[in-house]
Design a protein around this motif. Sequence first.
Motif, mmCIF file in Angstrom:
data_model
loop_
_atom_site.group_PDB
_atom_site.id
_atom_site.type_symbol
_atom_site.label_atom_id
_atom_site.label_comp_id
_atom_site.label_asym_id
_atom_site.label_seq_id
_atom_site.Cartn_x
_atom_site.Cartn_y
_atom_site.Cartn_z
ATOM 1 N N MET A 182 0.851 -1.177 0.000
ATOM 2 C CA MET A 182 0.000 0.000 0.000
ATOM 3 C C MET A 182 0.895 1.237 0.000
ATOM 4 O O MET A 182 1.849 1.317 0.761
ATOM 5 C CB MET A 182 -0.897 -0.018 1.245
ATOM 6 N N THR A 183 0.544 2.173 -0.803
ATOM 7 C CA THR A 183 1.331 3.404 -0.871
ATOM 8 C C THR A 183 0.831 4.395 0.181
ATOM 9 O O THR A 183 -0.247 4.223 0.765
ATOM 10 C CB THR A 183 1.200 4.059 -2.256
ATOM 11 N N LEU A 184 1.597 5.423 0.390
ATOM 12 C CA LEU A 184 1.214 6.463 1.339
ATOM 13 C C LEU A 184 -0.087 7.139 0.898
ATOM 14 O O LEU A 184 -0.966 7.400 1.712
ATOM 15 C CB LEU A 184 2.336 7.500 1.472
ATOM 16 N N THR A 185 -0.231 7.376 -0.382
ATOM 17 C CA THR A 185 -1.455 8.005 -0.905
ATOM 18 C C THR A 185 -2.674 7.132 -0.634
ATOM 19 O O THR A 185 -3.724 7.628 -0.228
ATOM 20 C CB THR A 185 -1.321 8.263 -2.416
ATOM 21 N N GLU A 186 -2.540 5.834 -0.826
ATOM 22 C CA GLU A 186 -3.648 4.915 -0.557
ATOM 23 C C GLU A 186 -3.989 4.918 0.935
ATOM 24 O O GLU A 186 -5.158 4.918 1.310
ATOM 25 C CB GLU A 186 -3.297 3.502 -1.014
ATOM 26 N N ALA A 187 -2.973 4.919 1.775
ATOM 27 C CA ALA A 187 -3.198 4.937 3.215
ATOM 28 C C ALA A 187 -3.880 6.239 3.638
ATOM 29 O O ALA A 187 -4.807 6.228 4.464
ATOM 30 C CB ALA A 187 -1.875 4.774 3.958
ATOM 31 N N GLU A 188 -3.449 7.348 3.081
ATOM 32 C CA GLU A 188 -4.079 8.634 3.395
ATOM 33 C C GLU A 188 -5.537 8.649 2.959
ATOM 34 O O GLU A 188 -6.412 9.158 3.670
ATOM 35 C CB GLU A 188 -3.322 9.778 2.713
ATOM 36 N N TYR A 189 -5.808 8.068 1.803
ATOM 37 C CA TYR A 189 -7.178 7.987 1.309
ATOM 38 C C TYR A 189 -8.041 7.164 2.269
ATOM 39 O O TYR A 189 -9.171 7.559 2.598
ATOM 40 C CB TYR A 189 -7.206 7.364 -0.093
ATOM 41 N N LEU A 190 -7.523 6.038 2.740
ATOM 42 C CA LEU A 190 -8.284 5.189 3.662
ATOM 43 C C LEU A 190 -8.544 5.889 4.989
ATOM 44 O O LEU A 190 -9.629 5.780 5.563
ATOM 45 C CB LEU A 190 -7.555 3.862 3.884
ATOM 46 N N VAL A 191 -7.546 6.620 5.475
ATOM 47 C CA VAL A 191 -7.731 7.366 6.728
ATOM 48 C C VAL A 191 -8.817 8.428 6.549
ATOM 49 O O VAL A 191 -9.698 8.591 7.396
ATOM 50 C CB VAL A 191 -6.397 7.997 7.194
ATOM 51 N N GLU A 192 -8.780 9.162 5.455
ATOM 52 C CA GLU A 192 -9.789 10.194 5.181
ATOM 53 C C GLU A 192 -11.167 9.562 5.018
ATOM 54 O O GLU A 192 -12.164 10.090 5.515
ATOM 55 C CB GLU A 192 -9.418 11.003 3.937
ATOM 56 N N ALA A 193 -11.251 8.433 4.337
ATOM 57 C CA ALA A 193 -12.539 7.749 4.152
ATOM 58 C C ALA A 193 -13.106 7.297 5.501
ATOM 59 O O ALA A 193 -14.311 7.434 5.755
ATOM 60 C CB ALA A 193 -12.383 6.556 3.214
ATOM 61 N N ALA A 194 -12.251 6.785 6.377
ATOM 62 C CA ALA A 194 -12.701 6.362 7.709
ATOM 63 C C ALA A 194 -13.208 7.565 8.509
ATOM 64 O O ALA A 194 -14.230 7.478 9.204
ATOM 65 C CB ALA A 194 -11.567 5.659 8.449
ATOM 66 N N HIS A 195 -12.499 8.680 8.391
ATOM 67 C CA HIS A 195 -12.914 9.894 9.091
ATOM 68 C C HIS A 195 -14.285 10.361 8.590
ATOM 69 O O HIS A 195 -15.163 10.704 9.394
ATOM 70 C CB HIS A 195 -11.860 10.992 8.890
ATOM 71 N N GLN A 196 -14.483 10.391 7.297
ATOM 72 C CA GLN A 196 -15.765 10.807 6.723
ATOM 73 C C GLN A 196 -16.885 9.852 7.136
ATOM 74 O O GLN A 196 -18.018 10.272 7.393
ATOM 75 C CB GLN A 196 -15.676 10.892 5.195
ATOM 76 N N HIS A 197 -16.570 8.566 7.247
ATOM 77 C CA HIS A 197 -17.553 7.576 7.681
ATOM 78 C C HIS A 197 -17.979 7.855 9.125
ATOM 79 O O HIS A 197 -19.168 7.793 9.449
ATOM 80 C CB HIS A 197 -16.965 6.168 7.544
#
Length: 72
Positions: free
Chosen positions: A1-16
């Motif tokens: 997993m790249t840093l960009t993918e990890a950042e996207y997942l963190v942001e998605a979890a926050h929005q959820h």
Amino acid sequence: MTLTEAEYLVEAAHQHQIALRVVERTRDHLIGSMRRSYWNGMSIVELARISGFSRPTVMKYVQDVTTAPVEG
């Protein structure tokens, strides 16, 4: 997993999490409104028709004081 993918997942979890809080507040507000209407004389049948919930569900929400706080 790249840093960009990890950042996207963190942001998605926050929005959820934000979305879940909004849903919970909306639910609590609806239950509070139904309780006030019930205590002011609206019938369970009327509340069920207006809200779209079944009569047993409406009865549970308006009569169970532990379900959600009544908002003033």
